[in-house]
Enzyme design. Structure first.
Site, short mmCIF file in Angstrom:
data_model
loop_
_atom_site.label_atom_id
_atom_site.label_comp_id
_atom_site.label_asym_id
_atom_site.label_seq_id
_atom_site.Cartn_x
_atom_site.Cartn_y
_atom_site.Cartn_z
N GLU A 55 -25.96 35.84 -4.03
CA GLU A 55 -27.07 35.53 -4.94
C GLU A 55 -26.72 34.43 -5.94
O GLU A 55 -25.56 34.32 -6.37
CB GLU A 55 -27.43 36.81 -5.72
N THR A 83 -16.15 44.40 -3.73
CA THR A 83 -17.58 44.48 -3.37
C THR A 83 -18.34 43.36 -4.06
O THR A 83 -19.19 42.71 -3.47
CB THR A 83 -18.15 45.86 -3.80
N ARG A 111 -20.23 42.53 -18.87
CA ARG A 111 -21.63 42.34 -19.31
C ARG A 111 -22.52 43.47 -18.81
O ARG A 111 -23.45 43.90 -19.49
CB ARG A 111 -22.15 40.96 -18.97
N GLY A 224 -26.50 50.75 -9.48
CA GLY A 224 -26.06 50.43 -8.11
C GLY A 224 -27.19 50.08 -7.15
O GLY A 224 -26.96 49.45 -6.13
N GLY A 225 -28.42 50.48 -7.48
CA GLY A 225 -29.57 50.12 -6.65
C GLY A 225 -30.05 48.76 -7.11
O GLY A 225 -30.76 48.66 -8.11
N ASP A 226 -29.64 47.70 -6.41
CA ASP A 226 -29.89 46.36 -6.97
C ASP A 226 -30.22 45.34 -5.88
O ASP A 226 -29.95 44.16 -6.02
CB ASP A 226 -28.67 45.90 -7.80
N SER A 291 -31.59 49.25 -13.77
CA SER A 291 -30.87 48.00 -14.04
C SER A 291 -30.39 47.38 -12.73
O SER A 291 -29.65 48.00 -11.97
CB SER A 291 -29.67 48.32 -14.94
N VAL A 292 -30.82 46.14 -12.51
CA VAL A 292 -30.36 45.43 -11.30
C VAL A 292 -29.41 44.29 -11.64
O VAL A 292 -28.77 43.72 -10.77
CB VAL A 292 -31.56 44.88 -10.49
P1 NAD Z 1 -17.17 49.33 -5.73
O1 NAD Z 1 -17.31 49.13 -4.26
O2 NAD Z 1 -15.92 48.92 -6.39
O3 NAD Z 1 -17.43 50.87 -6.07
C1 NAD Z 1 -18.51 51.59 -5.57
C2 NAD Z 1 -18.07 53.03 -5.32
O4 NAD Z 1 -19.21 53.80 -4.90
C3 NAD Z 1 -17.02 53.17 -4.20
O5 NAD Z 1 -15.84 53.73 -4.72
C4 NAD Z 1 -17.70 54.08 -3.17
O6 NAD Z 1 -16.80 54.96 -2.55
C5 NAD Z 1 -18.71 54.82 -4.04
N1 NAD Z 1 -19.84 55.42 -3.32
C6 NAD Z 1 -20.60 54.89 -2.31
N2 NAD Z 1 -21.57 55.77 -1.95
C7 NAD Z 1 -21.41 56.86 -2.75
C8 NAD Z 1 -22.11 58.09 -2.89
N3 NAD Z 1 -23.15 58.38 -2.11
N4 NAD Z 1 -21.71 58.97 -3.82
C9 NAD Z 1 -20.64 58.69 -4.63
N5 NAD Z 1 -19.93 57.55 -4.55
C10 NAD Z 1 -20.31 56.64 -3.62
O7 NAD Z 1 -18.43 48.59 -6.39
P2 NAD Z 1 -18.65 48.23 -7.94
O8 NAD Z 1 -18.22 46.84 -8.22
O9 NAD Z 1 -18.15 49.34 -8.79
O10 NAD Z 1 -20.24 48.20 -7.99
C11 NAD Z 1 -20.97 49.41 -7.88
C12 NAD Z 1 -22.44 49.09 -7.66
O11 NAD Z 1 -22.98 48.49 -8.82
C13 NAD Z 1 -22.70 48.10 -6.51
O12 NAD Z 1 -23.80 48.57 -5.77
C14 NAD Z 1 -23.03 46.80 -7.20
O13 NAD Z 1 -23.90 45.98 -6.44
C15 NAD Z 1 -23.69 47.32 -8.46
N6 NAD Z 1 -23.62 46.42 -9.62
C16 NAD Z 1 -24.74 46.31 -10.38
C17 NAD Z 1 -24.72 45.54 -11.51
C18 NAD Z 1 -25.95 45.47 -12.38
O14 NAD Z 1 -26.01 44.64 -13.28
N7 NAD Z 1 -26.92 46.33 -12.19
C19 NAD Z 1 -23.57 44.84 -11.86
C20 NAD Z 1 -22.42 44.98 -11.08
C21 NAD Z 1 -22.46 45.79 -9.95
#
Ligand code: NAD
Length: 336
Positions: A55, A83, A111, A224-226, A291-292
């Site tokens: 993105e 990720t 952030r 995480g839903g983004d 939050s996305v």
């Molecule tokens: P990451 O891969 O380091 O960690 C995600 C964790 O989720 C993993 O340890 C995985 O085992 C776990 N997981 C997956 N499915 C699961 C479930 N059903 N139940 C419990 N745990 C589960 O990723 P991250 O960098 O920590 O990012 C996490 C999420 O946040 C991603 O989806 C990312 O796109 C999102 N994110 C959103 C924002 C935002 O601003 N909204 C910013 C950064 C990341």
């Protein structure tokens, strides 16, 4: 043009200290969100690829322009890759001159956590004590830190489908004076929670939280839903809660509310920050902060980091834009 690497970001944040950095960042986010109309805003540009998304997130106002490059590939950890990885740029709007290029993988975690805690300051119960984290990957410790500076937290409950991610979280949390409770599943993790952060990564509609798990009114901070087709929260919860999102136009494409009819509408965060709408778990029952991740949040962290880098003389000046006397004589660069 200044270029900041990971070590530069670490140096700047350790100079300021985590607590002060989060508080400066929350203040900067609030300032920028309050000037909502002054920004040229658009949903991010997403290239959906096999197993993930790449993105670009641009935004500008009269003063500064910024963009972030970021990916989301939930299966990357299987290849020992993050990720989420990101880089970003800040430029002068009036001339387009680039000012700074920087790492943003760390900055995104900071952030996002600051944005979550800032939203919770308005939306959660003031005396919130129990924070649940579902997903203990890269974002999780940052989430804990930011919330710990805003609320008098007493307990962190957490669950991840990957036991190694929970072991890692425990190891990192040892240094903090807080009760941590490892749970066997999400249902156990959300028991007694005042705030639930869902930060899982999976490129599908998954239901990390179902309506029957929620025993009392709570703030659900869904980060995480983004992405289209990537959600975490049961549609029934989203339907029955008061929802606040960052930028409705983008959130309807990527957030939990993508599960609701296309004419669905909800409050945007800036309205709460400016005091135009007052929404809180105590008055509204369960609140979902959908939050996305919005470009304005990257703009805020970039402008803060640029200021700190200038003040502390951190970063490398790099020759990425030609410096010559006659700016119409670009060819002269090739002549010596
Ligand atoms: P990451 O891969 O380091 O960690 C995600 C964790 O989720 C993993 O340890 C995985 O085992 C776990 N997981 C997956 N499915 C699961 C479930 N059903 N139940 C419990 N745990 C589960 O990723 P991250 O960098 O920590 O990012 C996490 C999420 O946040 C991603 O989806 C990312 O796109 C999102 N994110 C959103 C924002 C935002 O601003 N909204 C910013 C950064 C990341």
């Amino acid at each position: 043009m200044v270029v900041l690497e990971i070590d530069d970001i670490k140096e700047l944040i350790s100079k300021v200290g985590y607590k002060d950095f989060f508080s400066m960042l929350i203040k900067t986010l609030e300032e920028d969100y309050s000037k909502w109309e002054s920004f040229d805003k658009s949903p991010r540009v997403a290239n959906h690829v096999d197993g993930g998304v790449i993105e670009l997130m641009p935004i500008s106002n009269d003063e500064l322009y910024s963009f972030k490059y970021v990916n989301g590939h939930p299966k990357n950890p299987e290849q020992d890759k993050f990720t989420v990885m990101a880089t970003g740029q800040l430029s002068v709007t009036s001339t387009g001159e680039p000012l700074m290029f920087t790492e943003m993988t760390l900055l995104t975690a900071f952030r996002t956590a600051a944005n979550s805690a800032m939203a919770a300051k308005y939306l959660a119960k003031k005396d919130s004590k129990v924070l649940t984290l579902i997903g203990t990957g890269s974002q999780s410790e940052f989430q804990y830190l930011a919330f710990s500076y805003v609320f008098g937290l007493e307990e962190i409950r957490y669950f991840d489908t990957d036991p190694k991610a929970m072991d890692k979280f425990e190891k990192n949390m040892k240094q903090y004076d807080i009760k941590i409770t490892r749970c066997n599943d999400s249902r156990e993790a959300v028991k007694g929670a005042d705030i639930i952060t869902t930060c899982t990564a999976d490129k599908r509609y998954q239901t990390v939280l179902t309506a029957d798990m929620i025993e009392k009114d709570v703030l659900i901070n869904g980060i995480g839903g983004d992405c289209p087709g990537k959600t975490e929260i049961d549609k029934k919860i989203v339907e029955s809660s008061t929802v606040v999102c960052e930028f409705l136009e983008q959130c309807k494409i990527e957030g939990e509310i993508q599960q609701l009819p296309s004419d669905y509408t909800c409050t945007e965060l800036y309205e709460v920050i400016r005091g135009e709408k007052s929404i809180n778990v105590e008055t509204h029952g369960t609140v979902v902060f959908d939050s996305v991740g919005f470009a304005l949040e990257d703009y805020s962290v970039l402008r803060l980091i640029y200021k700190l880098a200038q003040e502390n003389k951190v970063g490398k000046q790099m020759n990425l834009i030609p410096q010559i006397d006659d700016v119409k004589d670009l060819f002269s660069l090739l002549q010596d």
